[in-house]
Design a protein around this motif. Structure first.
Motif, PDB file in Angstrom:
ATOM      1  N   GLY A 160      -8.332  22.469   0.737  1.00 20.13           N
ATOM      2  CA  GLY A 160      -7.391  22.889   1.320  1.00 20.13           C
ATOM      3  C   GLY A 160      -7.201  23.859  -0.402  1.00 20.13           C
ATOM      4  O   GLY A 160      -5.995  24.994   0.548  1.00 20.13           O
ATOM      5  N   ARG A 161      -6.826  23.771  -1.181  1.00 15.68           N
ATOM      6  CA  ARG A 161      -5.950  24.895  -2.386  1.00 15.68           C
ATOM      7  C   ARG A 161      -6.313  26.460  -2.007  1.00 15.68           C
ATOM      8  O   ARG A 161      -6.369  27.424  -1.592  1.00 15.68           O
ATOM      9  N   MET A 162      -8.251  25.844  -2.160  1.00 18.38           N
ATOM     10  CA  MET A 162      -8.919  27.436  -2.778  1.00 18.38           C
ATOM     11  C   MET A 162      -9.523  27.932  -0.759  1.00 18.38           C
ATOM     12  O   MET A 162      -9.496  29.339  -0.622  1.00 18.38           O
ATOM     13  N   SER A 163      -9.137  27.383   0.109  1.00 20.18           N
ATOM     14  CA  SER A 163      -9.586  27.745   1.576  1.00 20.18           C
ATOM     15  C   SER A 163      -7.948  28.655   2.354  1.00 20.18           C
ATOM     16  O   SER A 163      -8.530  28.935   3.169  1.00 20.18           O
ATOM     17  N   ARG A 164      -6.771  27.613   1.651  1.00 16.18           N
ATOM     18  CA  ARG A 164      -5.482  27.805   2.157  1.00 16.18           C
ATOM     19  C   ARG A 164      -5.752  27.760   3.496  1.00 16.18           C
ATOM     20  O   ARG A 164      -5.151  28.283   4.265  1.00 16.18           O
ATOM     21  N   ASP A 165      -6.981  27.232   3.825  1.00  9.51           N
ATOM     22  CA  ASP A 165      -6.882  26.032   5.697  1.00  9.51           C
ATOM     23  C   ASP A 165      -5.324  25.177   5.832  1.00  9.51           C
ATOM     24  O   ASP A 165      -5.339  24.220   5.227  1.00  9.51           O
ATOM     25  N   LYS A 166      -4.800  25.418   7.026  1.00  9.92           N
ATOM     26  CA  LYS A 166      -3.803  24.679   6.922  1.00  9.92           C
ATOM     27  C   LYS A 166      -4.028  23.066   7.805  1.00  9.92           C
ATOM     28  O   LYS A 166      -3.076  22.766   7.706  1.00  9.92           O
ATOM     29  N   THR A 167      -5.254  22.976   7.896  1.00  7.73           N
ATOM     30  CA  THR A 167      -5.745  22.087   9.201  1.00  7.73           C
ATOM     31  C   THR A 167      -4.978  19.887   8.332  1.00  7.73           C
ATOM     32  O   THR A 167      -5.697  20.543   6.498  1.00  7.73           O
ATOM     33  N   PRO A 168      -4.277  19.744   8.160  1.00  5.67           N
ATOM     34  CA  PRO A 168      -4.226  18.151   7.533  1.00  5.67           C
ATOM     35  C   PRO A 168      -5.301  18.030   6.387  1.00  5.67           C
ATOM     36  O   PRO A 168      -6.061  17.957   7.643  1.00  5.67           O
ATOM     37  N   LYS A 169      -4.259  17.231   5.830  1.00  6.85           N
ATOM     38  CA  LYS A 169      -6.236  16.713   4.756  1.00  6.85           C
ATOM     39  C   LYS A 169      -6.532  15.562   5.462  1.00  6.85           C
ATOM     40  O   LYS A 169      -7.786  15.192   5.774  1.00  6.85           O
ATOM     41  N   GLU A 170      -5.802  14.901   5.798  1.00  2.00           N
ATOM     42  CA  GLU A 170      -6.675  13.011   6.828  1.00  2.00           C
ATOM     43  C   GLU A 170      -7.543  14.240   8.210  1.00  2.00           C
ATOM     44  O   GLU A 170      -8.765  12.935   8.492  1.00  2.00           O
ATOM     45  N   GLU A 171      -7.499  15.427   8.449  1.00  4.17           N
ATOM     46  CA  GLU A 171      -8.265  15.464   9.480  1.00  4.17           C
ATOM     47  C   GLU A 171      -9.315  16.233   8.474  1.00  4.17           C
ATOM     48  O   GLU A 171     -10.866  15.965   9.161  1.00  4.17           O
ATOM     49  N   ILE A 172      -9.766  17.621   7.198  1.00  8.92           N
ATOM     50  CA  ILE A 172     -10.730  17.432   6.707  1.00  8.92           C
ATOM     51  C   ILE A 172     -11.331  16.094   6.287  1.00  8.92           C
ATOM     52  O   ILE A 172     -12.288  16.306   6.369  1.00  8.92           O
ATOM     53  N   LEU A 173     -10.471  14.667   5.502  1.00  9.44           N
ATOM     54  CA  LEU A 173     -11.554  13.953   5.029  1.00  9.44           C
ATOM     55  C   LEU A 173     -12.054  13.542   6.977  1.00  9.44           C
ATOM     56  O   LEU A 173     -13.311  13.278   6.280  1.00  9.44           O
ATOM     57  N   ALA A 174     -12.190  13.457   7.537  1.00  6.65           N
ATOM     58  CA  ALA A 174     -12.265  13.536   8.885  1.00  6.65           C
ATOM     59  C   ALA A 174     -13.726  13.140   9.295  1.00  6.65           C
ATOM     60  O   ALA A 174     -14.623  12.706   8.895  1.00  6.65           O
TER      61      ALA A 174
END
Length: 333
Positions: free
Chosen positions: A271-285
């Motif tokens: 999230g920090r490096m990509s600046r992707d605003k996708t919620p963390k729980e979705e990235i984790l999924a």
């Protein structure tokens, strides 16, 4: 006599200095990645300065690491051959293409795998149920027409559907778009882009829209997982910089272990490096999805070399892709 001795000593010292200079390894490392979650190991290596850490441990002192982000493999291939990159993250067709072109000269091969993740062919038009439903008015976004892994996977699907002689039946519908741009167009729903053969996390972001569905995946086309990306370099860089080469691989191993140990922490780094605003729980999924594997093993390149050789797009395909296309370190993995 004194003058002769001085001349000899000076010559010897010059030779010793020249030999030491020739043996010195590079003090700068240039690495390229692409967009998306598939490059989280590289993002961790960048943020945590893991290459610098392993290079110093190897006795190389302080080195400079330069990071770049490219749209697709075709652009990185040019940079690698021109000497403007030391390591590139290439998709399956990217490494196959540059390996074929550089045999006997630059000798570009895979130094390691990076991960295995499925590509999804998403559509937003309800009339499209399979690839048979695309018309000449439709456009399918891929990272790079013809040369990207997604574009080739689409050709493989077409060959299965209409026969090998029609493998390029859908090529005229494809357009080159970076993942973020293709996703924006898919979600906007007001362009001729009705489909996108994408990659994580963008394919999952698209699927949040109920109008968008997946009609095919790379795992279905190939019958199993493939290396989403591999790490490539030239034979010359590997030969001239053995310690730096190993430091890079050691850093990659550490980053991979860190992800598999704590995916929640890795999602924060992404999230920090990509600046992707996708919620963390979705990235984790996505990271925990059954089709996501963070591994340095190189998987299933042979399916691509076999196909490309069969349809004539790859001249002289490898007899043994693991031996010919991988450096020994990658084969050992």
């Amino acid at each position: 006599m004194k003058r002769s001795i001085s001349t000899v000593v000076a010559a010897v010292l010059a030779m010793v200095f020249a030999a030491g200079t020739a043996a010195a390894e590079a003090d700068k490392l240039r690495i390229a990645k692409q967009y998306g979650l598939g490059y989280v190991q590289l993002m961790i290596m960048e943020e945590q300065k893991l290459i610098e850490k392993h290079a110093k441990a190897a006795g190389l002192g302080d080195i400079t690491v330069e990071w770049s982000t490219f749209r697709s493999s075709d652009v990185m291939n040019d940079a690698l051959i021109s000497g403007n990159l030391d390591f590139a993250s290439l998709g399956p067709t990217g490494i196959i293409t540059i390996w074929s072109k550089t045999r006997g000269n630059f000798d570009v091969r895979a130094a390691s795998g990076l991960n295995a993740m499925a590509w999804m062919l998403n559509v937003r038009d309800p009339r499209i149920k399979s690839i048979r439903d695309f018309t000449d008015n439709d456009r399918i976004a891929v990272p790079a027409v013809k040369v990207s892994g997604q574009a080739t996977a689409l050709e493989m699907a077409a060959a299965k559907e209409w026969g090998d002689e029609n493998y390029d039946k859908l090529d005229h519908l494809t357009v080159s778009l970076a993942h973020p741009d293709a996703t924006a167009m898919m979600l906007a729903g007001e362009s001729e882009i009705v489909a996108n053969f994408s990659s994580p996390p963008y394919e999952f972001i698209q699927l949040k829209d109920p109008k968008i569905r997946t009609i095919l995946t790379s795992d279905e086309i190939l019958g199993g997982p493939i290396s989403f990306n591999v790490i490539a370099t030239t034979g010359e860089f590997r030969k001239d910089n053995p310690k730096l080469y190993k430091a890079f691989l050691d850093a990659l191993d550490e980053a991979t272990a860190l992800i598999n140990k704590d995916k929640a922490w890795a999602a924060d780094v992404y999230g920090r490096m990509s600046r992707d605003k996708t919620p963390k729980e979705e990235i984790l999924a996505i990271m925990n999805h059954p089709t996501s594997h963070f591994t340095t093993e190189v998987l299933n390149l042979g399916a691509f070399t076999t196909f490309l050789g069969k349809v004539g797009r790859l001249k002289n395909p490898p007899k043994d892709w693991k031996t010919e296309m991988l450096f020994p370190e990658a084969k050992a993995r």
